[in-house]
Scaffold this motif. Structure first.
Motif, PDB file in Angstrom:
ATOM      1  N   ALA A   1       0.840  -1.194   0.000  1.00 34.11           N
ATOM      2  CA  ALA A   1       0.000   0.000   0.000  1.00 34.11           C
ATOM      3  C   ALA A   1       0.875   1.244   0.000  1.00 34.11           C
ATOM      4  CB  ALA A   1      -0.909   0.006   1.214  1.00 34.11           C
ATOM      5  N   ILE A   2       0.406   2.264  -0.692  1.00 36.65           N
ATOM      6  CA  ILE A   2       1.086   3.557  -0.692  1.00 36.65           C
ATOM      7  C   ILE A   2       0.236   4.495   0.143  1.00 36.65           C
ATOM      8  CG2 ILE A   2       1.882   5.494  -2.087  1.00 36.65           C
ATOM      9  CD1 ILE A   2       2.176   3.568  -4.431  1.00 36.65           C
ATOM     10  N   ASN A   3       0.854   5.129   1.114  1.00 39.63           N
ATOM     11  CA  ASN A   3       0.154   6.067   1.985  1.00 39.63           C
ATOM     12  C   ASN A   3       0.634   7.478   1.709  1.00 39.63           C
ATOM     13  OD1 ASN A   3      -1.403   4.226   3.727  1.00 39.63           O
ATOM     14  ND2 ASN A   3       0.627   3.480   4.294  1.00 39.63           N
ATOM     15  N   PRO A   4      -0.177   8.473   2.042  1.00 36.97           N
ATOM     16  CA  PRO A   4       0.309   9.850   1.927  1.00 36.97           C
ATOM     17  C   PRO A   4       1.622   9.985   2.711  1.00 36.97           C
ATOM     18  CG  PRO A   4      -2.044   9.844   2.346  1.00 36.97           C
ATOM     19  CD  PRO A   4      -1.569   8.415   2.495  1.00 36.97           C
ATOM     20  N   GLY A   5       2.604  10.609   2.082  1.00 36.11           N
ATOM     21  CA  GLY A   5       3.915  10.746   2.701  1.00 36.11           C
ATOM     22  C   GLY A   5       4.934   9.773   2.150  1.00 36.11           C
ATOM     23  N   ASN A   6       4.485   8.766   1.384  1.00 33.78           N
ATOM     24  CA  ASN A   6       5.420   7.799   0.797  1.00 33.78           C
ATOM     25  C   ASN A   6       6.032   8.287  -0.507  1.00 33.78           C
ATOM     26  OD1 ASN A   6       3.388   4.935   1.721  1.00 33.78           O
ATOM     27  ND2 ASN A   6       5.125   5.799   2.804  1.00 33.78           N
ATOM     28  N   SER A   7       5.586   9.408  -1.037  1.00 40.05           N
ATOM     29  CA  SER A   7       6.104   9.893  -2.315  1.00 40.05           C
ATOM     30  C   SER A   7       7.609  10.050  -2.243  1.00 40.05           C
ATOM     31  CB  SER A   7       5.466  11.226  -2.680  1.00 40.05           C
ATOM     32  OG  SER A   7       4.089  11.054  -2.888  1.00 40.05           O
ATOM     33  N   GLY A   8       8.285   9.573  -3.273  1.00 38.77           N
ATOM     34  CA  GLY A   8       9.738   9.631  -3.322  1.00 38.77           C
ATOM     35  C   GLY A   8      10.399   8.389  -2.771  1.00 38.77           C
ATOM     36  N   GLY A   9       9.621   7.536  -2.126  1.00 33.69           N
ATOM     37  CA  GLY A   9      10.168   6.297  -1.583  1.00 33.69           C
ATOM     38  C   GLY A   9      10.141   5.188  -2.608  1.00 33.69           C
ATOM     39  N   PRO A  10      10.886   4.115  -2.344  1.00 31.62           N
ATOM     40  CA  PRO A  10      10.942   3.020  -3.307  1.00 31.62           C
ATOM     41  C   PRO A  10       9.660   2.191  -3.323  1.00 31.62           C
ATOM     42  CG  PRO A  10      12.160   2.449  -1.337  1.00 31.62           C
ATOM     43  CD  PRO A  10      11.725   3.876  -1.173  1.00 31.62           C
ATOM     44  N   LEU A  11       9.318   1.718  -4.493  1.00 30.41           N
ATOM     45  CA  LEU A  11       8.260   0.730  -4.658  1.00 30.41           C
ATOM     46  C   LEU A  11       8.982  -0.583  -4.891  1.00 30.41           C
ATOM     47  CD1 LEU A  11       5.241   0.028  -5.062  1.00 30.41           C
ATOM     48  CD2 LEU A  11       5.597   0.436  -7.506  1.00 30.41           C
ATOM     49  N   VAL A  12       8.722  -1.555  -4.036  1.00 27.88           N
ATOM     50  CA  VAL A  12       9.436  -2.834  -4.135  1.00 27.88           C
ATOM     51  C   VAL A  12       8.463  -3.954  -4.457  1.00 27.88           C
ATOM     52  CG1 VAL A  12      11.286  -2.117  -2.584  1.00 27.88           C
ATOM     53  CG2 VAL A  12       9.270  -3.233  -1.644  1.00 27.88           C
ATOM     54  N   ASN A  13       8.975  -4.992  -5.115  1.00 32.78           N
ATOM     55  CA  ASN A  13       8.152  -6.165  -5.406  1.00 32.78           C
ATOM     56  C   ASN A  13       8.293  -7.166  -4.257  1.00 32.78           C
ATOM     57  OD1 ASN A  13      10.604  -7.515  -5.814  1.00 32.78           O
ATOM     58  ND2 ASN A  13      10.393  -7.571  -8.051  1.00 32.78           N
ATOM     59  N   ALA A  14       7.690  -8.319  -4.394  1.00 32.71           N
ATOM     60  CA  ALA A  14       7.692  -9.329  -3.331  1.00 32.71           C
ATOM     61  C   ALA A  14       9.087  -9.879  -3.051  1.00 32.71           C
ATOM     62  CB  ALA A  14       6.748 -10.474  -3.696  1.00 32.71           C
ATOM     63  N   LEU A  15      10.033  -9.689  -3.976  1.00 32.03           N
ATOM     64  CA  LEU A  15      11.401 -10.155  -3.781  1.00 32.03           C
ATOM     65  C   LEU A  15      12.287  -9.087  -3.144  1.00 32.03           C
ATOM     66  CD1 LEU A  15      11.891 -11.955  -7.218  1.00 32.03           C
ATOM     67  CD2 LEU A  15      11.298 -12.995  -5.005  1.00 32.03           C
ATOM     68  N   GLY A  16      11.710  -7.930  -2.860  1.00 33.34           N
ATOM     69  CA  GLY A  16      12.474  -6.841  -2.266  1.00 33.34           C
ATOM     70  C   GLY A  16      13.249  -6.014  -3.276  1.00 33.34           C
ATOM     71  N   GLU A  17      12.982  -6.207  -4.558  1.00 25.60           N
ATOM     72  CA  GLU A  17      13.659  -5.454  -5.609  1.00 25.60           C
ATOM     73  C   GLU A  17      12.938  -4.138  -5.847  1.00 25.60           C
ATOM     74  OE1 GLU A  17      14.967  -9.306  -8.288  1.00 25.60           O
ATOM     75  OE2 GLU A  17      12.944  -8.478  -8.506  1.00 25.60           O
ATOM     76  N   VAL A  18      13.696  -3.060  -6.007  1.00 20.49           N
ATOM     77  CA  VAL A  18      13.096  -1.763  -6.305  1.00 20.49           C
ATOM     78  C   VAL A  18      12.624  -1.788  -7.751  1.00 20.49           C
ATOM     79  CG1 VAL A  18      13.479   0.720  -6.494  1.00 20.49           C
ATOM     80  CG2 VAL A  18      14.515  -0.561  -4.608  1.00 20.49           C
ATOM     81  N   VAL A  19      11.336  -1.533  -7.970  1.00 16.95           N
ATOM     82  CA  VAL A  19      10.756  -1.523  -9.310  1.00 16.95           C
ATOM     83  C   VAL A  19      10.245  -0.146  -9.713  1.00 16.95           C
ATOM     84  CG1 VAL A  19      10.187  -3.978  -9.296  1.00 16.95           C
ATOM     85  CG2 VAL A  19       8.510  -2.321  -8.455  1.00 16.95           C
ATOM     86  N   GLY A  20      10.269   0.814  -8.773  1.00 16.44           N
ATOM     87  CA  GLY A  20       9.795   2.147  -9.083  1.00 16.44           C
ATOM     88  C   GLY A  20       9.976   3.089  -7.918  1.00 16.44           C
ATOM     89  N   VAL A  21       9.568   4.329  -8.136  1.00 13.65           N
ATOM     90  CA  VAL A  21       9.576   5.355  -7.094  1.00 13.65           C
ATOM     91  C   VAL A  21       8.142   5.849  -6.945  1.00 13.65           C
ATOM     92  CG1 VAL A  21      10.415   7.636  -6.432  1.00 13.65           C
ATOM     93  CG2 VAL A  21      11.961   6.022  -7.541  1.00 13.65           C
ATOM     94  N   ASN A  22       7.611   5.748  -5.711  1.00 10.83           N
ATOM     95  CA  ASN A  22       6.245   6.176  -5.437  1.00 10.83           C
ATOM     96  C   ASN A  22       6.093   7.669  -5.690  1.00 10.83           C
ATOM     97  OD1 ASN A  22       5.417   3.606  -4.464  1.00 10.83           O
ATOM     98  ND2 ASN A  22       6.451   4.036  -2.532  1.00 10.83           N
ATOM     99  N   THR A  23       4.975   8.035  -6.315  1.00 13.80           N
ATOM    100  CA  THR A  23       4.746   9.446  -6.604  1.00 13.80           C
ATOM    101  C   THR A  23       3.497   9.991  -5.921  1.00 13.80           C
ATOM    102  OG1 THR A  23       3.558   8.907  -8.635  1.00 13.80           O
ATOM    103  CG2 THR A  23       5.923   9.390  -8.821  1.00 13.80           C
ATOM    104  N   MET A  24       2.405   9.205  -5.909  1.00 14.23           N
ATOM    105  CA  MET A  24       1.164   9.726  -5.323  1.00 14.23           C
ATOM    106  C   MET A  24       0.158   8.605  -5.164  1.00 14.23           C
ATOM    107  SD  MET A  24      -0.614  11.660  -8.571  1.00 14.23           S
ATOM    108  CE  MET A  24      -2.286  11.639  -8.017  1.00 14.23           C
ATOM    109  N   ILE A  25      -0.890   8.891  -4.418  1.00 16.58           N
ATOM    110  CA  ILE A  25      -2.021   7.980  -4.283  1.00 16.58           C
ATOM    111  C   ILE A  25      -3.287   8.758  -4.584  1.00 16.58           C
ATOM    112  CG2 ILE A  25      -2.222   8.387  -1.800  1.00 16.58           C
ATOM    113  CD1 ILE A  25      -3.219   5.470  -1.543  1.00 16.58           C
TER     114      ILE A  25
END
Length: 159
Positions: A1-25
């Motif tokens: 889940a992405i919560n307000p305040g997570n923008s700029g943080g890593p988006l990771v998959n189930a393996l812990g790999e960074v697949v993106g950077v959170n921008t907004m919800i």
């Protein structure tokens, strides 16, 4: 889940790999239930390389303005000889632009930009924003029923 305040943080998959950077919800409740948006990690890498090399993200430019064929009056479509049901009619092109140098002219209708069907200028903007200076643009174009293709490099938008 992405919560307000997570923008700029890593988006990771189930393996812990960074697949993106959170921008907004987008959430009607303001909480973590809704749609999360992120920038893909490959794009983040390209932007980072651009910033390291040039100190900024350079603005890609192809040099045309257009109007959705679907927004045109039937009489205008008929007068211009447009035979395709959708696309982006080129209404203006800058003489020193990559698109003009490749042969694109007002009256041409852009049907596809790279691998994306385009029906509105905003769709072309989304494709353009994903490009970097020197990338090649491929256009499928129609003019009064005559189809053609063109490829040209993206230039930097200068002031």
């Amino acid at each position: 889940a992405i919560n307000p305040g997570n923008s700029g943080g890593p988006l990771v998959n189930a393996l812990g790999e960074v697949v993106g950077v959170n921008t907004m919800i987008f959430s009607s409740s303001g909480g973590h239930q809704g749609l999360g948006f992120a920038i893909p990690v490959d794009r983040v890498r390209r932007v980072a390389e651009e910033i390291i090399a040039f100190g900024r993200r350079r603005n890609p430019w192809i040099g045309i303005h257009g109007e959705a064929v679907s927004n045109l009056a039937d009489i205008t479509v008929q007068q211009l000889g447009i035979v395709v049901p959708s696309g982006v009619l080129v209404t203006e092109g800058y003489r020193d632009s990559p698109a003009f140098e490749a042969g694109l002219r007002p009256g041409d209708v852009i049907l596809r930009m790279n691998t994306i069907d385009v029906t509105h200028p905003s769709e072309m903007d989304f494709v353009n924003w994903d490009l970097f200076i020197g990338d090649t643009v491929h256009l499928d174009v129609s003019n009064q029923g005559e189809a053609r293709e063109m490829d040209f490099p993206v230039k930097e938008l200068t002031k």
